[in-house]
Design an enzyme around this catalytic site. Structure first.
Site, mmCIF file in Angstrom:
data_model
loop_
_atom_site.group_PDB
_atom_site.id
_atom_site.type_symbol
_atom_site.label_atom_id
_atom_site.label_comp_id
_atom_site.label_asym_id
_atom_site.label_seq_id
_atom_site.Cartn_x
_atom_site.Cartn_y
_atom_site.Cartn_z
ATOM 1 N N GLY A 187 0.990 -1.229 -0.304
ATOM 2 C CA GLY A 187 0.037 0.250 -0.382
ATOM 3 C C GLY A 187 0.944 1.084 0.255
ATOM 4 N N THR B 194 2.980 4.756 0.502
ATOM 5 C CA THR B 194 3.375 5.536 1.800
ATOM 6 C C THR B 194 1.732 6.583 1.887
ATOM 7 N N THR C 103 8.928 3.536 -6.489
ATOM 8 C CA THR C 103 9.414 3.632 -5.415
ATOM 9 C C THR C 103 8.374 4.530 -4.371
ATOM 10 N N GLY C 104 7.950 5.948 -5.778
ATOM 11 C CA GLY C 104 7.401 7.025 -4.550
ATOM 12 C C GLY C 104 8.495 8.351 -4.165
ATOM 13 N N GLY D 146 3.056 25.817 5.052
ATOM 14 C CA GLY D 146 1.453 25.827 4.798
ATOM 15 C C GLY D 146 1.100 25.652 3.390
ATOM 16 N N ILE E 162 -0.404 19.503 3.677
ATOM 17 C CA ILE E 162 0.028 18.291 5.173
ATOM 18 C C ILE E 162 0.042 18.673 5.792
ATOM 19 N N GLY F 100 6.721 19.759 1.525
ATOM 20 C CA GLY F 100 7.282 19.346 0.176
ATOM 21 C C GLY F 100 7.284 18.152 0.370
ATOM 22 N N MET G 133 2.000 14.788 -6.807
ATOM 23 C CA MET G 133 2.122 14.506 -5.779
ATOM 24 C C MET G 133 1.305 13.309 -5.503
ATOM 25 N N HIS H 173 -32.178 17.949 -5.519
ATOM 26 C CA HIS H 173 -32.404 18.746 -4.870
ATOM 27 C C HIS H 173 -32.932 18.001 -3.452
HETATM 28 P P1 FAD Z 1 4.480 5.543 -2.776
HETATM 29 O O1 FAD Z 1 3.524 5.393 -2.081
HETATM 30 O O2 FAD Z 1 5.738 6.024 -1.685
HETATM 31 O O3 FAD Z 1 4.681 3.891 -3.007
HETATM 32 C C1 FAD Z 1 6.632 3.580 -2.448
HETATM 33 C C2 FAD Z 1 6.388 1.969 -2.362
HETATM 34 O O4 FAD Z 1 7.864 1.577 -2.692
HETATM 35 C C3 FAD Z 1 6.581 2.012 -0.455
HETATM 36 O O5 FAD Z 1 5.620 1.833 -0.162
HETATM 37 C C4 FAD Z 1 8.155 2.023 -0.830
HETATM 38 O O6 FAD Z 1 8.807 1.957 0.679
HETATM 39 C C5 FAD Z 1 8.982 0.891 -1.884
HETATM 40 N N1 FAD Z 1 10.242 1.178 -2.280
HETATM 41 C C6 FAD Z 1 10.749 2.249 -2.332
HETATM 42 N N2 FAD Z 1 12.066 1.680 -2.552
HETATM 43 C C7 FAD Z 1 12.306 0.201 -3.137
HETATM 44 C C8 FAD Z 1 12.941 -0.651 -2.967
HETATM 45 N N3 FAD Z 1 14.017 -0.380 -3.369
HETATM 46 N N4 FAD Z 1 12.690 -2.088 -3.236
HETATM 47 C C9 FAD Z 1 11.140 -1.900 -2.650
HETATM 48 N N5 FAD Z 1 10.786 -1.459 -2.245
HETATM 49 C C10 FAD Z 1 11.350 -0.548 -2.317
HETATM 50 N N6 FAD Z 1 -1.997 12.066 -2.332
HETATM 51 C C11 FAD Z 1 -3.866 11.613 -2.371
HETATM 52 O O7 FAD Z 1 -4.232 11.615 -3.705
HETATM 53 N N7 FAD Z 1 -4.681 11.887 -1.452
HETATM 54 C C12 FAD Z 1 -4.454 12.091 -0.009
HETATM 55 O O8 FAD Z 1 -5.555 12.237 0.319
HETATM 56 C C13 FAD Z 1 -3.068 11.991 0.315
HETATM 57 N N8 FAD Z 1 -2.670 12.235 1.576
HETATM 58 C C14 FAD Z 1 -1.236 12.601 1.869
HETATM 59 C C15 FAD Z 1 -1.269 12.493 3.098
HETATM 60 C C16 FAD Z 1 0.078 12.300 3.499
HETATM 61 C C17 FAD Z 1 0.677 12.105 5.324
HETATM 62 C C18 FAD Z 1 1.481 12.013 2.665
HETATM 63 C C19 FAD Z 1 2.814 11.785 3.742
HETATM 64 C C20 FAD Z 1 0.923 11.624 1.600
HETATM 65 C C21 FAD Z 1 -0.188 11.918 0.788
HETATM 66 N N9 FAD Z 1 -0.554 12.193 -0.385
HETATM 67 C C22 FAD Z 1 -2.225 11.563 -0.923
HETATM 68 C C23 FAD Z 1 0.280 11.732 -1.652
HETATM 69 C C24 FAD Z 1 0.502 10.296 -2.048
HETATM 70 O O9 FAD Z 1 0.632 9.387 -0.438
HETATM 71 C C25 FAD Z 1 1.294 10.021 -2.774
HETATM 72 O O10 FAD Z 1 1.133 10.603 -3.970
HETATM 73 C C26 FAD Z 1 1.351 8.196 -3.957
HETATM 74 O O11 FAD Z 1 1.594 7.333 -2.264
HETATM 75 C C27 FAD Z 1 2.199 8.051 -4.710
HETATM 76 O O12 FAD Z 1 2.496 6.452 -4.353
HETATM 77 P P2 FAD Z 1 3.357 5.822 -6.076
HETATM 78 O O13 FAD Z 1 3.488 4.381 -5.210
HETATM 79 O O14 FAD Z 1 4.090 6.586 -6.857
HETATM 80 O O15 FAD Z 1 4.389 5.586 -3.994
HETATM 81 P P1 NAI Z 2 3.423 21.116 -0.178
HETATM 82 O O1 NAI Z 2 4.070 21.253 -1.307
HETATM 83 O O2 NAI Z 2 1.489 20.835 -0.480
HETATM 84 O O3 NAI Z 2 3.314 22.358 0.706
HETATM 85 C C1 NAI Z 2 4.725 23.256 1.196
HETATM 86 C C2 NAI Z 2 4.590 24.447 1.287
HETATM 87 O O4 NAI Z 2 6.016 24.540 2.436
HETATM 88 C C3 NAI Z 2 4.751 25.094 0.722
HETATM 89 O O5 NAI Z 2 3.508 25.767 0.853
HETATM 90 C C4 NAI Z 2 5.571 25.923 0.514
HETATM 91 O O6 NAI Z 2 5.807 26.862 -0.059
HETATM 92 C C5 NAI Z 2 6.637 26.148 2.031
HETATM 93 N N1 NAI Z 2 7.727 25.728 1.742
HETATM 94 C C6 NAI Z 2 8.927 25.544 0.800
HETATM 95 N N2 NAI Z 2 9.578 25.932 1.508
HETATM 96 C C7 NAI Z 2 9.389 26.102 2.576
HETATM 97 C C8 NAI Z 2 10.452 26.636 3.933
HETATM 98 N N3 NAI Z 2 11.996 26.783 3.814
HETATM 99 N N4 NAI Z 2 9.995 27.199 5.022
HETATM 100 C C9 NAI Z 2 8.125 27.710 5.015
HETATM 101 N N5 NAI Z 2 7.724 26.779 4.250
HETATM 102 C C10 NAI Z 2 8.195 26.377 2.694
HETATM 103 O O7 NAI Z 2 4.183 19.632 0.899
HETATM 104 P P2 NAI Z 2 3.221 18.976 1.765
HETATM 105 O O8 NAI Z 2 2.339 20.119 2.162
HETATM 106 O O9 NAI Z 2 5.028 18.425 2.547
HETATM 107 O O10 NAI Z 2 2.578 17.448 1.244
HETATM 108 C C11 NAI Z 2 3.671 17.092 -0.089
HETATM 109 C C12 NAI Z 2 2.752 16.372 -0.327
HETATM 110 O O11 NAI Z 2 2.068 15.307 0.201
HETATM 111 C C13 NAI Z 2 1.452 17.621 -1.210
HETATM 112 O O12 NAI Z 2 2.732 18.186 -2.387
HETATM 113 C C14 NAI Z 2 0.148 16.491 -2.258
HETATM 114 O O13 NAI Z 2 1.372 16.434 -3.868
HETATM 115 C C15 NAI Z 2 1.068 15.305 -1.237
HETATM 116 N N6 NAI Z 2 -0.273 15.442 0.027
HETATM 117 C C16 NAI Z 2 -1.728 15.303 -0.575
HETATM 118 C C17 NAI Z 2 -2.756 15.263 0.284
HETATM 119 C C18 NAI Z 2 -4.079 15.530 -0.516
HETATM 120 O O14 NAI Z 2 -3.778 15.349 -2.170
HETATM 121 N N7 NAI Z 2 -5.167 15.973 0.404
HETATM 122 C C19 NAI Z 2 -2.662 15.108 1.397
HETATM 123 C C20 NAI Z 2 -1.302 15.524 1.739
HETATM 124 C C21 NAI Z 2 -0.004 15.052 1.213
#
Ligand code: FAD
Ligand code: NAI
Length: 463
Positions: free
Chosen positions: A40, A42, A140-141, A178, A181, A269, A316, A442
């Site tokens: 699953g 991240t 690999t995310g 801001g 996350i 980020g 992302m 509605h």
């Molecule tokens: P990942 O989900 O990062 O998966 C990559 C996997 O690869 C990991 O499990 C890792 O262990 C594995 N891996 C890496 N290297 C290797 C290796 N060499 N061998 C074996 N395994 C390996 N996105 C949304 O759309 N909606 C949201 O509400 C949302 N909320 C988020 C909240 C948070 C707190 C965070 C951090 C992210 C959130 N995101 C959200 C972003 C979302 O999680 C990512 O965009 C998404 O997980 C990306 O998927 P991916 O498959 O590219 O990589």
């Molecule tokens: P983000 O890119 O959304 O926001 C980072 C913020 O930090 C920006 O406002 C930027 O201007 C600011 N910033 C950058 N450098 C800074 C510094 N040195 N000091 C102060 N502020 C600074 O990144 P975030 O919140 O870490 O999330 C990462 C990614 O995860 C998102 O871009 C998103 O793709 C994904 N995500 C998606 C969610 C969703 O879809 N609901 C929920 C959580 C994460």
């Protein structure tokens, strides 16, 4: 060679596991390598799912605390059992990750447990065994971007991973960044009782979001109690007996000051993760930001190696990774896999939610595209009034000449669900007139979408 596969996907996040399932559906012998204990990625383990579990729990607490009274419901002796809330979060995660294991078994995808390394063309090494792969998909995310001077220990200075697992509500949580996350997790802990200060480098939060929506969002979050320190940077973080002392400076430089925090959340980020993968050694080209370079068909610079999801360019987001996973599996199977990047929604799951798809007003202005705007506030929507959730509006941007929907931005109750019909509109090349002439139930929140579409031609009915 241990075994040969048609496809080996490295990483079992939303990009990788979906790609593996689709490849197997298409009759390809497929394995997916994952080094985490659970599938699953991240998203399911430390991202989307646990954060939404806590957002849901904390929103219920907030409603009981502040909204029930409006409805004539009294709750005496409301308490917070954070340990139970956190246990529920973990249960939600477990149910989801186990679900992927079931899907792998159902679709006959082999999970190769361990760290995968590209050992050479068509070869993936896992735990000392080398497997043959006609096609390799890198999925690999990403990982949290570090900040110099702010050393993460996942206890007092946390990324989202530690920020989801706090066992005590911090007195003062300082969020650096801001963005999505920071605002989602900042909302969680504020609702549960923390004072929350968001330090943002720019002069506005959620960069990239339509500015009008972003400004409204900042005002609403401010009313809820979130404090913003804009145009400010953090230059140092010192851990002491009684918390963390941050050094702040104006973004443009100037006099430093200090700010005390019990917990600091670093959320500036995320960056592509390809450590230990052997990609560069295998000749896979990376861009200046460490992302795997791909062409429009997800092919890397090495034939037979593809890449998708957070590790390549683009938003992302889990659903973007999933779409790419399906597309690349279909391409590998000889079909015409494709992703429409104009129709990828983005949602911030705060309350109200913020959802968008397509172009912002700023982007249209920059490109010199003539556009029309239709807007409708939730204060004029009967259902929103009945719910007591009238903050926000729907905004639709349509091409001035063709009326085609180019972008849509919603801040309001359930915006993340409401945006779906406008994603579909963009996908189908619909005009705002098409949306305006579609019958909407509605009383529903969706009527605000119809009214915004009517407003494009100045004929909204309820305002
Ligand atoms: P990942 O989900 O990062 O998966 C990559 C996997 O690869 C990991 O499990 C890792 O262990 C594995 N891996 C890496 N290297 C290797 C290796 N060499 N061998 C074996 N395994 C390996 N996105 C949304 O759309 N909606 C949201 O509400 C949302 N909320 C988020 C909240 C948070 C707190 C965070 C951090 C992210 C959130 N995101 C959200 C972003 C979302 O999680 C990512 O965009 C998404 O997980 C990306 O998927 P991916 O498959 O590219 O990589
Ligand atoms: P983000 O890119 O959304 O926001 C980072 C913020 O930090 C920006 O406002 C930027 O201007 C600011 N910033 C950058 N450098 C800074 C510094 N040195 N000091 C102060 N502020 C600074 O990144 P975030 O919140 O870490 O999330 C990462 C990614 O995860 C998102 O871009 C998103 O793709 C994904 N995500 C998606 C969610 C969703 O879809 N609901 C929920 C959580 C994460």
């Amino acid at each position: 060679m241990a075994e040969n596969y048609d496809v080996i996907v490295i990483g079992a996040g939303p990009g990788g596991y979906v790609c593996a399932i689709r490849a197997a559906q298409l009759g390809l012998k497929t394995a997916c390598v994952e080094m985490r204990e659970t599938l699953g990625g991240t998203c399911l383990n430390i991202g989307c799912i646990p954060s939404k579990a806590l957002l849901q729990s904390s929103e219920l607490f907030e409603e009981a605390n502040h909204k029930f009274a409006d409805h004539g419901i009294g709750v005496a002796g409301l308490t917070l059992d954070l340990a139970r809330m956190q246990a529920r979060r973990a249960e939600v995660v477990t149910a989801n990750v186990k679900g992927i294991e079931f899907l792998f078994r159902k679709n006959k995808v082999t999970w190769l447990k361990g760290r995968g390394r590209i050992a050479g063309p068509g070869q993936v090494e896992v735990n000392g065994e080398t497997y043959g792969a006609k096609n390799i998909v890198i999925a690999t995310g990403s990982e949290s971007t570090p900040l110099r001077g702010v050393e993460v220990d996942e206890k007092r200075i946390v990324t989202s991973t530690g920020g989801l697992e706090l066992d005590k509500v911090p007195g003062h949580l300082v969020v650096i960044g801001g963005g999505v996350i920071g605002l989602e997790l900042g909302s969680v802990w504020r609702r549960l009782g923390a004072e929350v200060t968001v330090v943002e480098f720019l002069d506005h939060i959620v960069p990239g979001t339509d500015r009008e929506v972003g400004k409204t969002f900042e005002r609403i979050l401010g009313k809820q109690g979130l404090k913003f320190r804009l145009k400010t940077k953090v230059t140092a973080a010192e851990k002491g007996e009684d918390g963390v002392t941050l050094t702040l400076e104006p973004a443009a430089g100037g006099e430093a000051e200090t700010l005390k925090a019990d917990v600091v959340l670093l959320s500036i980020g995320r960056r592509a993760f390809a450590d230990g993968l052997g990609a560069a050694e295998a000749g896979v080209a990376l861009d200046e930001r460490g992302r795997v370079k791909t062409d429009a068909h997800y092919a890397t610079s090495v034939p037979g190696i593809y890449a998708i999801g957070d590790v390549i360019a683009g938003p992302m987001l889990a659903h973007k990774a999933e779409e790419e996973g399906v597309a690349v599996a279909e391409i590998i199977a000889g079909q015409a896999g494709h992703v429409n990047y104009d129709a990828i929604p983005a949602v911030v799951y705060t309350w109200p939610e913020v959802a968008s798809v397509g172009q912002t007003e700023e982007q249209l202005k920059e490109k010199g595209v003539a556009y029309k705007v239709g807007k409708f506030p939730f204060t004029a929507n009967g259902r929103a009034r009945a719910m007591g959730d009238t903050d926000g509006f729907v905004k639709i941007l349509a091409d001035a000449k063709t009326d085609r929907v180019l972008g849509a931005h919603i801040i309001g109750p359930d915006a993340g669900t409401l945006i779906a019909e406008l994603v579909m509109a963009i996908e189908f090349g619909a005009s705002s007139e098409d949306v305006a002439r579609t019958c909407h139930a509605h009383p529903s929140l969706n009527e605000a979408v119809k009214e915004a579409a009517l407003a494009v031609e100045g004929r909204a009915l309820h305002i």
